[in-house]
Design an enzyme around this catalytic site. Structure first.
Site, PDB file in Angstrom:
ATOM      1  N   THR A  68      13.209 -18.065  27.314  1.00 47.74           N
ATOM      2  CA  THR A  68      11.944 -18.805  27.191  1.00 47.74           C
ATOM      3  C   THR A  68      11.070 -18.333  26.012  1.00 47.74           C
ATOM      4  O   THR A  68      11.258 -17.099  25.487  1.00 47.74           O
ATOM      5  CB  THR A  68      11.194 -18.335  28.523  1.00 47.74           C
ATOM      6  OG1 THR A  68       9.662 -18.449  28.191  1.00 47.74           O
ATOM      7  CG2 THR A  68      10.963 -16.870  28.858  1.00 47.74           C
ATOM      8  N   ASP A  69      10.361 -19.131  25.431  1.00 49.98           N
ATOM      9  CA  ASP A  69       9.314 -18.660  24.289  1.00 49.98           C
ATOM     10  C   ASP A  69       8.371 -17.421  24.882  1.00 49.98           C
ATOM     11  O   ASP A  69       7.927 -16.660  23.916  1.00 49.98           O
ATOM     12  CB  ASP A  69       8.501 -19.885  23.937  1.00 49.98           C
ATOM     13  CG  ASP A  69       7.566 -20.427  25.149  1.00 49.98           C
ATOM     14  OD1 ASP A  69       7.603 -19.970  26.241  1.00 49.98           O
ATOM     15  OD2 ASP A  69       6.868 -21.602  24.811  1.00 49.98           O
ATOM     16  N   GLU A  70       8.171 -17.151  26.125  1.00 55.31           N
ATOM     17  CA  GLU A  70       7.329 -15.976  26.547  1.00 55.31           C
ATOM     18  C   GLU A  70       7.962 -14.781  26.193  1.00 55.31           C
ATOM     19  O   GLU A  70       7.147 -13.689  26.259  1.00 55.31           O
ATOM     20  CB  GLU A  70       7.160 -16.183  28.100  1.00 55.31           C
ATOM     21  CG  GLU A  70       6.342 -17.638  28.519  1.00 55.31           C
ATOM     22  CD  GLU A  70       5.593 -17.526  29.599  1.00 55.31           C
ATOM     23  OE1 GLU A  70       5.195 -16.501  30.214  1.00 55.31           O
ATOM     24  OE2 GLU A  70       5.723 -18.338  30.524  1.00 55.31           O
ATOM     25  N   TYR A  92       7.752 -11.660  34.383  1.00 49.45           N
ATOM     26  CA  TYR A  92       8.829 -12.941  34.342  1.00 49.45           C
ATOM     27  C   TYR A  92       9.441 -12.609  32.847  1.00 49.45           C
ATOM     28  O   TYR A  92      10.598 -12.606  32.498  1.00 49.45           O
ATOM     29  CB  TYR A  92       7.983 -14.136  34.572  1.00 49.45           C
ATOM     30  CG  TYR A  92       9.001 -15.315  33.654  1.00 49.45           C
ATOM     31  CD1 TYR A  92      10.288 -15.601  34.317  1.00 49.45           C
ATOM     32  CD2 TYR A  92       8.269 -16.033  32.889  1.00 49.45           C
ATOM     33  CE1 TYR A  92      11.008 -16.550  33.784  1.00 49.45           C
ATOM     34  CE2 TYR A  92       9.101 -16.973  32.299  1.00 49.45           C
ATOM     35  CZ  TYR A  92      10.376 -17.268  32.678  1.00 49.45           C
ATOM     36  OH  TYR A  92      11.150 -18.179  32.086  1.00 49.45           O
TER      37      TYR A  92
END
Length: 286
Positions: A68-70, A92
């Protein structure tokens, strides 16, 4: 089956002729991760470890880990490329970043052909309504207000489901082992603007005061990154670019939820401003 069950996963690779693995399985909801960090760690880190170890033993041709970009953390103006440092700000994203390290170690140690992807927020039909777009659509279709965390000024990039599928097919075919690919889009809007857009489309109003009526500002999550600007040049060089315009994608998504919202199990729970969940039972771990 469950990626956290080593015997099941081992048997799967022994009995099925698996040559490629696309690893999507994860606990993914940021809000939920603050309350269930242990479950996210167990599924996302331990589960990934089980899967990549079994895939390596089975000599699969390619292992694609969907991240994910997160993992980059938030940024106001710095654009992230694949070499940017990982600075996750929620459980997460932290679990996904840790899992990436396990996957990458199999490339470093064994030259096992792993590829990692980091994508922007995906939206479209069939998405569980805890995510922001289906949540807002479903609330408005039930004549309820959009619940906006904090200021609503947080901005997100939204990528339509079929575009991200094309990206994964491109990575399967063209992605080089050991590499990381950002799957991003330049289309970006704030959560407050997203709510207004959906109110306009579903409630057929352009009046600012009418729009405000359908927006309910609630307390913010413990940390809420402002933006995740990503550079996807590397994917463009493989021949992929997003194709579905926002207006087309959101129209299809709204139509789907009008007909299908109630097919979701526990869909009402997903519409609460913050997660309503059962406690995690697997505290003992493996």
């Amino acid at each position: 089956g469950d990626i956290c069950e080593p015997d099941f996963i081992k048997q799967l690779f022994e009995t099925e002729k698996i040559d490629i693995v696309l690893h999507f399985a994860a606990q993914t909801h940021v809000d939920l991760s603050f309350w269930h960090a242990l479950e996210f760690t167990y599924v996302n880190v331990y589960g990934t470890n089980v899967l990549v170890a079994a895939a390596h033993e089975a000599n699969v041709e390619k292992f694609v880990y969907v991240s994910t970009d997160e993992v980059y953390g938030g940024s106001i103006d710095e654009e992230f490329d694949e070499s940017s440092p990982k600075r996750p700000t929620n459980p997460y994203a932290s679990s996904k970043a840790a899992a990436e390290c396990f996957v990458q170690s199999y490339w470093e140690r064994y030259q096992f052909p792993v590829v990692i992807t980091r994508s922007s927020n995906v939206y479209g039909p069939h998405q569980y309504p805890e995510k922001v777009i289906p949540k807002f659509i479903s609330l408005l279709q039930q004549n309820r207000k959009c619940c906006i965390h904090g200021s609503g000024l947080q901005r997100r990039n939204f990528l339509y489901a079929t575009d991200v599928v094309e990206a994964f097919l491109t990575v399967l075919k063209e992605g080089k082992p050991g590499e990381i690919y950002n799957i991003g889009t330049n289309f970006e809007m704030s959560i407050a603007q997203l709510a207004k857009e959906l109110i306009h489309l579903i409630k057929k109003t352009s009046s600012e005061s009418e729009m405000e009526h359908w927006m309910d500002y609630v307390k913010d999550r413990p940390t809420n990154d402002l933006r995740y600007p990503m550079n996807s040049e590397k994917m463009h060089n493989l021949g992929w670019r997003p194709k579905v315009p926002w207006k087309e994608g959101i129209k299809k998504t709204i139509e789907w939820y009008k007909e299908n919202f109630h097919n979701w199990k526990n869909s009402e729970k997903a519409l609460e401003p913050f997660p309503v969940t059962e406690p995690f039972a697997q505290l003992g771990g493996p």
